[in-house]
Every structure is written in C-alpha cells, then in structure tokens.
Design a protein around this motif. Structure first.
Motif, PDB file in Angstrom:
ATOM      1  N   VAL A  40       0.839  -1.203   0.000  1.00 42.09           N
ATOM      2  CA  VAL A  40       0.000   0.000   0.000  1.00 42.09           C
ATOM      3  C   VAL A  40       0.872   1.252   0.000  1.00 42.09           C
ATOM      4  CG1 VAL A  40      -1.706   1.311   1.319  1.00 42.09           C
ATOM      5  CG2 VAL A  40      -1.985  -1.142   1.029  1.00 42.09           C
ATOM      6  N   ILE A  41       1.979   1.226   0.730  1.00 43.47           N
ATOM      7  CA  ILE A  41       2.906   2.361   0.715  1.00 43.47           C
ATOM      8  C   ILE A  41       3.398   2.595  -0.710  1.00 43.47           C
ATOM      9  CG2 ILE A  41       5.214   3.141   1.413  1.00 43.47           C
ATOM     10  CD1 ILE A  41       4.667   1.742   4.131  1.00 43.47           C
ATOM     11  N   THR A  42       3.809   1.526  -1.361  1.00 40.11           N
ATOM     12  CA  THR A  42       4.296   1.639  -2.742  1.00 40.11           C
ATOM     13  C   THR A  42       3.213   2.182  -3.652  1.00 40.11           C
ATOM     14  OG1 THR A  42       5.844  -0.170  -2.378  1.00 40.11           O
ATOM     15  CG2 THR A  42       5.288   0.358  -4.673  1.00 40.11           C
ATOM     16  N   GLU A  43       1.991   1.669  -3.520  1.00 38.59           N
ATOM     17  CA  GLU A  43       0.883   2.146  -4.349  1.00 38.59           C
ATOM     18  C   GLU A  43       0.632   3.634  -4.121  1.00 38.59           C
ATOM     19  OE1 GLU A  43      -3.941   1.905  -4.621  1.00 38.59           O
ATOM     20  OE2 GLU A  43      -2.907   0.194  -3.760  1.00 38.59           O
ATOM     21  N   PHE A  44       0.587   4.050  -2.869  1.00 37.90           N
ATOM     22  CA  PHE A  44       0.335   5.460  -2.571  1.00 37.90           C
ATOM     23  C   PHE A  44       1.453   6.341  -3.124  1.00 37.90           C
ATOM     24  CE2 PHE A  44      -3.236   4.433  -0.049  1.00 37.90           C
ATOM     25  CZ  PHE A  44      -3.873   5.599   0.320  1.00 37.90           C
ATOM     26  N   LEU A  45       2.690   5.965  -2.874  1.00 39.18           N
ATOM     27  CA  LEU A  45       3.808   6.804  -3.289  1.00 39.18           C
ATOM     28  C   LEU A  45       3.954   6.870  -4.810  1.00 39.18           C
ATOM     29  CD1 LEU A  45       6.494   5.966  -0.577  1.00 39.18           C
ATOM     30  CD2 LEU A  45       4.959   7.933  -0.674  1.00 39.18           C
ATOM     31  N   ASN A  46       3.609   5.789  -5.484  1.00 45.54           N
ATOM     32  CA  ASN A  46       3.764   5.752  -6.939  1.00 45.54           C
ATOM     33  C   ASN A  46       2.544   6.209  -7.715  1.00 45.54           C
ATOM     34  OD1 ASN A  46       6.387   4.819  -6.715  1.00 45.54           O
ATOM     35  ND2 ASN A  46       5.788   2.679  -6.827  1.00 45.54           N
ATOM     36  N   HIS A  47       1.344   6.094  -7.125  1.00 45.01           N
ATOM     37  CA  HIS A  47       0.134   6.340  -7.906  1.00 45.01           C
ATOM     38  C   HIS A  47      -0.882   7.266  -7.250  1.00 45.01           C
ATOM     39  CE1 HIS A  47       1.527   3.185 -10.557  1.00 45.01           C
ATOM     40  NE2 HIS A  47       1.613   2.373  -9.523  1.00 45.01           N
ATOM     41  N   ARG A  48      -1.089   7.150  -5.963  1.00 38.65           N
ATOM     42  CA  ARG A  48      -2.223   7.816  -5.320  1.00 38.65           C
ATOM     43  C   ARG A  48      -1.960   9.248  -4.878  1.00 38.65           C
ATOM     44  NH1 ARG A  48      -5.760   4.177  -2.245  1.00 38.65           N
ATOM     45  NH2 ARG A  48      -7.033   6.024  -2.084  1.00 38.65           N
ATOM     46  N   LEU A  49      -0.711   9.637  -4.758  1.00 39.36           N
ATOM     47  CA  LEU A  49      -0.421  10.970  -4.233  1.00 39.36           C
ATOM     48  C   LEU A  49      -0.820  12.078  -5.197  1.00 39.36           C
ATOM     49  CD1 LEU A  49       2.930  10.445  -2.339  1.00 39.36           C
ATOM     50  CD2 LEU A  49       0.600  10.439  -1.457  1.00 39.36           C
ATOM     51  N   ASP A  50      -0.981  11.771  -6.451  1.00 37.29           N
ATOM     52  CA  ASP A  50      -1.418  12.786  -7.409  1.00 37.29           C
ATOM     53  C   ASP A  50      -2.935  12.883  -7.487  1.00 37.29           C
ATOM     54  OD1 ASP A  50       1.127  13.604  -8.085  1.00 37.29           O
ATOM     55  OD2 ASP A  50       1.343  12.037  -9.596  1.00 37.29           O
ATOM     56  N   GLU A  51      -3.637  11.944  -6.844  1.00 38.76           N
ATOM     57  CA  GLU A  51      -5.098  11.973  -6.816  1.00 38.76           C
ATOM     58  C   GLU A  51      -5.570  12.900  -5.705  1.00 38.76           C
ATOM     59  OE1 GLU A  51      -6.523   8.034  -6.152  1.00 38.76           O
ATOM     60  OE2 GLU A  51      -5.612   7.231  -7.962  1.00 38.76           O
ATOM     61  N   SER A  64       8.318  10.210   5.017  1.00 37.09           N
ATOM     62  CA  SER A  64       8.887   9.449   6.122  1.00 37.09           C
ATOM     63  C   SER A  64       7.822   9.149   7.189  1.00 37.09           C
ATOM     64  CB  SER A  64      10.054  10.224   6.726  1.00 37.09           C
ATOM     65  OG  SER A  64      10.550   9.556   7.849  1.00 37.09           O
ATOM     66  N   LEU A  65       7.074  10.177   7.584  1.00 38.28           N
ATOM     67  CA  LEU A  65       6.005   9.984   8.568  1.00 38.28           C
ATOM     68  C   LEU A  65       4.951   9.030   8.020  1.00 38.28           C
ATOM     69  CD1 LEU A  65       4.525  10.578  11.212  1.00 38.28           C
ATOM     70  CD2 LEU A  65       3.606  12.650  10.122  1.00 38.28           C
ATOM     71  N   PHE A  66       4.569   9.217   6.767  1.00 39.79           N
ATOM     72  CA  PHE A  66       3.578   8.337   6.133  1.00 39.79           C
ATOM     73  C   PHE A  66       4.039   6.879   6.207  1.00 39.79           C
ATOM     74  CE2 PHE A  66       2.456   6.083   2.154  1.00 39.79           C
ATOM     75  CZ  PHE A  66       1.088   5.959   2.348  1.00 39.79           C
ATOM     76  N   GLY A  67       5.261   6.615   5.759  1.00 39.04           N
ATOM     77  CA  GLY A  67       5.771   5.239   5.765  1.00 39.04           C
ATOM     78  C   GLY A  67       5.866   4.659   7.155  1.00 39.04           C
ATOM     79  N   GLU A  68       6.316   5.470   8.111  1.00 39.92           N
ATOM     80  CA  GLU A  68       6.432   5.001   9.491  1.00 39.92           C
ATOM     81  C   GLU A  68       5.070   4.593  10.047  1.00 39.92           C
ATOM     82  OE1 GLU A  68       7.718   6.664  13.908  1.00 39.92           O
ATOM     83  OE2 GLU A  68       8.369   7.780  12.137  1.00 39.92           O
ATOM     84  N   LEU A  69       4.069   5.444   9.868  1.00 34.65           N
ATOM     85  CA  LEU A  69       2.737   5.123  10.383  1.00 34.65           C
ATOM     86  C   LEU A  69       2.172   3.865   9.735  1.00 34.65           C
ATOM     87  CD1 LEU A  69       1.156   8.698  10.564  1.00 34.65           C
ATOM     88  CD2 LEU A  69       1.775   7.237  12.507  1.00 34.65           C
ATOM     89  N   VAL A  70       2.276   3.761   8.421  1.00 30.96           N
ATOM     90  CA  VAL A  70       1.674   2.626   7.716  1.00 30.96           C
ATOM     91  C   VAL A  70       2.396   1.322   8.043  1.00 30.96           C
ATOM     92  CG1 VAL A  70       1.080   1.663   5.447  1.00 30.96           C
ATOM     93  CG2 VAL A  70       0.742   4.102   5.892  1.00 30.96           C
ATOM     94  N   GLU A  71       3.690   1.388   8.287  1.00 30.85           N
ATOM     95  CA  GLU A  71       4.424   0.165   8.635  1.00 30.85           C
ATOM     96  C   GLU A  71       4.313  -0.188  10.110  1.00 30.85           C
ATOM     97  OE1 GLU A  71       8.470   0.295   7.327  1.00 30.85           O
ATOM     98  OE2 GLU A  71       7.901  -0.030   5.232  1.00 30.85           O
ATOM     99  N   GLN A  72       4.401   0.800  10.984  1.00 31.48           N
ATOM    100  CA  GLN A  72       4.513   0.522  12.410  1.00 31.48           C
ATOM    101  C   GLN A  72       3.179   0.328  13.130  1.00 31.48           C
ATOM    102  OE1 GLN A  72       7.342  -0.284  13.939  1.00 31.48           O
ATOM    103  NE2 GLN A  72       8.277  -0.059  11.913  1.00 31.48           N
ATOM    104  N   VAL A  73       2.149   1.031  12.717  1.00 33.45           N
ATOM    105  CA  VAL A  73       0.859   0.874  13.407  1.00 33.45           C
ATOM    106  C   VAL A  73       0.363  -0.578  13.337  1.00 33.45           C
ATOM    107  CG1 VAL A  73      -1.588   1.545  13.367  1.00 33.45           C
ATOM    108  CG2 VAL A  73       0.208   3.306  13.380  1.00 33.45           C
TER     109      VAL A  73
END
Length: 166
Positions: A40-51, A64-73
């Motif tokens: 999901v991180i990869t999808e967001f960073l590669n595709h969804r951030l422009d939406e 960095s904060l985005f990845g940390e939250l999505v991985e660590q939570v």
C-alpha cells in the motif's frame, strides 16, 4: 512560507497533516483489502499521491512519517489497542469502535508513544481534526478524550520531574 513559533514552516506542518490523512487512508485499505502495508505504501507513493482524496491533493506529504505510520501501526496494533482499551469507558471496547475511528486512534496513540518530539497538543489537535474530516458526531470528542488521557500518561513517563529544574 509562514514559520510557526517552533521554527517549523507551515508547509512542513501541512505535509505532516497530509501524511497523517494518507496514512489513515492507507491503513484502512490494508484492513479492507488484506494487503501488506509495504504494497500500500508503494501504491500510494507511486500512484495515489497525485489523486485528490477527500478534497485534499496529497502530492506533498511527509513521506517518512507516512511510511512510518503505515508500517509501524499494524506491527504494534495489539499494544496500541490495549492502550486505547484502557482509556475507554468500561462499557466500551475497542471492538465496538468503527474501523476508521479505531485507525485514527491507533495512529494518534502511536505518535504519542513513539514520536515524543511531536508536542502532545499537536498530536491531539491533528488527530481531532482528522476525525472531524470523517465524522460529524461525537467521534472527534472521543479522539480528544482518549488521546488526552493517554498523552498525559505516556508523556508523563518521559517528562522531567517538577523538582529537577529541567
């Protein structure tokens, strides 16, 4: 660009706010689709951030904060939920919380516990505002109450004692 009293620019705060929104969206997707946080991180960073998501274009997020939250939570979910359960009224359980509300609380509690450099009032305000973006009823007040309660406990452990002069 405006600078806050703490030396952080308004733009950097907006990037963090947008990262929190994107993380909640991504974690919701992880739970619904039973996909890995990494994918999901990869999808967001590669595709969804422009939406545009809920009226916000997420292109300029704190990655960095985005990845940390999505991985660590998800990794700490059991501990985060135990803390949330301890802050809820006796007649409420974490299982009774709507999924999106639970994810917002988990992210907020994670930041309280694992990101002590972020001031307590900022964490609470950010997640209350995030709850307001999704809920019109009492949920933002619940987020405020739970994070305030847990913040006083978690941050008191890290705070210097009153007599230390620090």
């Amino acid at each position: 660009m405006t600078t806050s009293g703490s030396g952080r620019t308004a733009g950097s705060l907006d990037r963090r706010r947008q990262a929190r929104l994107a993380a909640v969206q991504a974690l919701y997707q992880v739970e619904l689709g039973e996909v890995s946080p990494r994918s999901v991180i990869t999808e967001f960073l590669n595709h969804r951030l422009d939406e545009e998501i809920d009226g916000v274009r997420l292109g300029r997020i704190d990655r960095s904060l985005f990845g940390e939250l999505v991985e660590q939570v998800p990794r700490q979910r059991r501990d985060l939920q135990d803390m949330i359960a301890g802050a809820l009224d006796e007649d409420w359980s974490v299982d009774r919380l709507e999924r999106l509300l639970r994810i917002i609380l988990e992210c907020g509690v994670y930041e309280l516990a694992e990101r002590p450099a972020v001031p307590l009032n900022i964490v609470i305000a950010e997640y209350v505002e995030l709850a307001r973006a999704f809920f019109d009823s009492r949920e933002p007040a619940m987020v405020n109450a739970v994070l305030d309660h847990l913040g006083r406990i978690l941050r008191a452990e890290a705070a210097p004692s009153a007599g230390s002069g620090a």
